[in-house]
Design a protein around this motif. Structure first.
Motif, PDB file in Angstrom:
ATOM      1  N   SER A  94      26.849 -16.866  11.153  1.00  0.00           N
ATOM      2  CA  SER A  94      26.523 -15.553  11.732  1.00  0.00           C
ATOM      3  C   SER A  94      25.862 -14.639  10.704  1.00  0.00           C
ATOM      4  O   SER A  94      24.913 -13.920  11.034  1.00  0.00           O
ATOM      5  CB  SER A  94      27.757 -14.896  12.352  1.00  0.00           C
ATOM      6  OG  SER A  94      28.687 -14.522  11.373  1.00  0.00           O
ATOM      7  N   LEU A  95      26.311 -14.665   9.458  1.00  0.00           N
ATOM      8  CA  LEU A  95      25.677 -13.832   8.429  1.00  0.00           C
ATOM      9  C   LEU A  95      24.244 -14.292   8.150  1.00  0.00           C
ATOM     10  O   LEU A  95      23.355 -13.454   7.940  1.00  0.00           O
ATOM     11  CB  LEU A  95      26.510 -13.844   7.147  1.00  0.00           C
ATOM     12  CG  LEU A  95      27.824 -13.062   7.227  1.00  0.00           C
ATOM     13  CD1 LEU A  95      28.709 -13.371   6.027  1.00  0.00           C
ATOM     14  CD2 LEU A  95      27.562 -11.562   7.335  1.00  0.00           C
ATOM     15  N   LEU A  96      24.014 -15.594   8.150  1.00  0.00           N
ATOM     16  CA  LEU A  96      22.647 -16.097   7.983  1.00  0.00           C
ATOM     17  C   LEU A  96      21.749 -15.609   9.111  1.00  0.00           C
ATOM     18  O   LEU A  96      20.646 -15.100   8.873  1.00  0.00           O
ATOM     19  CB  LEU A  96      22.638 -17.628   7.933  1.00  0.00           C
ATOM     20  CG  LEU A  96      23.138 -18.264   6.651  1.00  0.00           C
ATOM     21  CD1 LEU A  96      23.420 -19.748   6.859  1.00  0.00           C
ATOM     22  CD2 LEU A  96      22.140 -18.050   5.512  1.00  0.00           C
ATOM     23  N   GLU A  97      22.220 -15.750  10.333  1.00  0.00           N
ATOM     24  CA  GLU A  97      21.419 -15.350  11.491  1.00  0.00           C
ATOM     25  C   GLU A  97      21.180 -13.839  11.516  1.00  0.00           C
ATOM     26  O   GLU A  97      20.073 -13.389  11.816  1.00  0.00           O
ATOM     27  CB  GLU A  97      22.082 -15.848  12.773  1.00  0.00           C
ATOM     28  CG  GLU A  97      21.993 -17.365  12.884  1.00  0.00           C
ATOM     29  CD  GLU A  97      22.869 -17.968  13.960  1.00  0.00           C
ATOM     30  OE1 GLU A  97      23.724 -17.257  14.540  1.00  0.00           O
ATOM     31  OE2 GLU A  97      22.721 -19.187  14.206  1.00  0.00           O
ATOM     32  N   GLU A  98      22.208 -13.055  11.173  1.00  0.00           N
ATOM     33  CA  GLU A  98      22.043 -11.597  11.119  1.00  0.00           C
ATOM     34  C   GLU A  98      20.995 -11.193  10.092  1.00  0.00           C
ATOM     35  O   GLU A  98      20.324 -10.178  10.242  1.00  0.00           O
ATOM     36  CB  GLU A  98      23.374 -10.922  10.773  1.00  0.00           C
ATOM     37  CG  GLU A  98      24.385 -10.945  11.894  1.00  0.00           C
ATOM     38  CD  GLU A  98      25.779 -10.506  11.441  1.00  0.00           C
ATOM     39  OE1 GLU A  98      25.895  -9.833  10.379  1.00  0.00           O
ATOM     40  OE2 GLU A  98      26.753 -10.845  12.137  1.00  0.00           O
ATOM     41  N   ALA A  99      20.835 -11.982   9.031  1.00  0.00           N
ATOM     42  CA  ALA A  99      19.852 -11.700   7.980  1.00  0.00           C
ATOM     43  C   ALA A  99      18.472 -12.269   8.310  1.00  0.00           C
ATOM     44  O   ALA A  99      17.557 -12.188   7.490  1.00  0.00           O
ATOM     45  CB  ALA A  99      20.341 -12.245   6.641  1.00  0.00           C
ATOM     46  N   GLY A 100      18.321 -12.872   9.488  1.00  0.00           N
ATOM     47  CA  GLY A 100      17.020 -13.373   9.917  1.00  0.00           C
ATOM     48  C   GLY A 100      16.730 -14.815   9.556  1.00  0.00           C
ATOM     49  O   GLY A 100      15.586 -15.257   9.620  1.00  0.00           O
TER      50      GLY A 100
END
Length: 171
Positions: free
Chosen positions: A42-48
């Motif tokens: 989720s943190l990877l995806e939130e960062a694009g």
């Protein structure tokens, strides 16, 4: 310390989407119970960024090495984040497997992670063997298995340098 995921370097595309494989190492958690791997994703995806693949492995030296060998030649993956297996318990073998596969280690990553963690949780931070390095053209980050440690590692250490590290590793 800034929590930005942009490195500010003129030759690094600040919008580049990095394709990352996430590996969870645990003898007790599978896909359904993997809060730390889910947090990394989720943190990877939130960062694009894009989670290119996810793996759930037991704390097995040979199994992790096999997975890393496959990812090293996988052109759809630019970086790897592992969670779990970085402690000192007899089954915590991630670091032995990872370090045997690295072409270049980044000792500053683990040192920085432990320093930040020490400020958060105290002396227990010294029991982590979190590390990072380059394996071929892939940048690999090995984080502990706790959700708190993953959040700290991703937000304070991995995401601020991910694009820059991948840019350097693929030159």
């Amino acid at each position: 310390m800034a929590d930005s995921t942009q490195c500010g370097c003129p030759d690094v595309d600040a919008e580049k989407c990095v394709r990352v494989a996430v590996i969870t190492l645990s003898d007790t958690r599978g896909k359904a119970e993997d809060r730390s791997g889910d947090r990394v994703a989720s943190l990877l995806e939130e960062a694009g960024h894009v989670v290119a693949n996810r793996f759930w492995l037991t704390d097995d030296l040979d199994g992790l090495k096999d997975c890393l060998r496959q990812l090293k030649s996988d052109e759809t993956v630019e970086s790897i984040v592992t969670t779990g297996g970085t402690g000192i318990a007899p089954r915590d073998l991630a670091i032995e497997a990872i370090e045997s596969m690295l072409d270049v280690s980044l000792p500053g990553f683990g040192e920085t992670f432990r320093s930040i963690s020490y400020a958060e949780i105290g002396p227990k931070a010294m029991l982590s063997r979190a590390t990072a390095g380059r394996m071929g053209t892939k940048v690999l980050f090995a984080l502990p298995g706790s959700t708190g440690a993953v959040t700290t590692g991703m937000t304070q250490c991995v995401l601020p340098i991910l694009r820059h590290a991948v840019s350097l590793a693929t030159r």
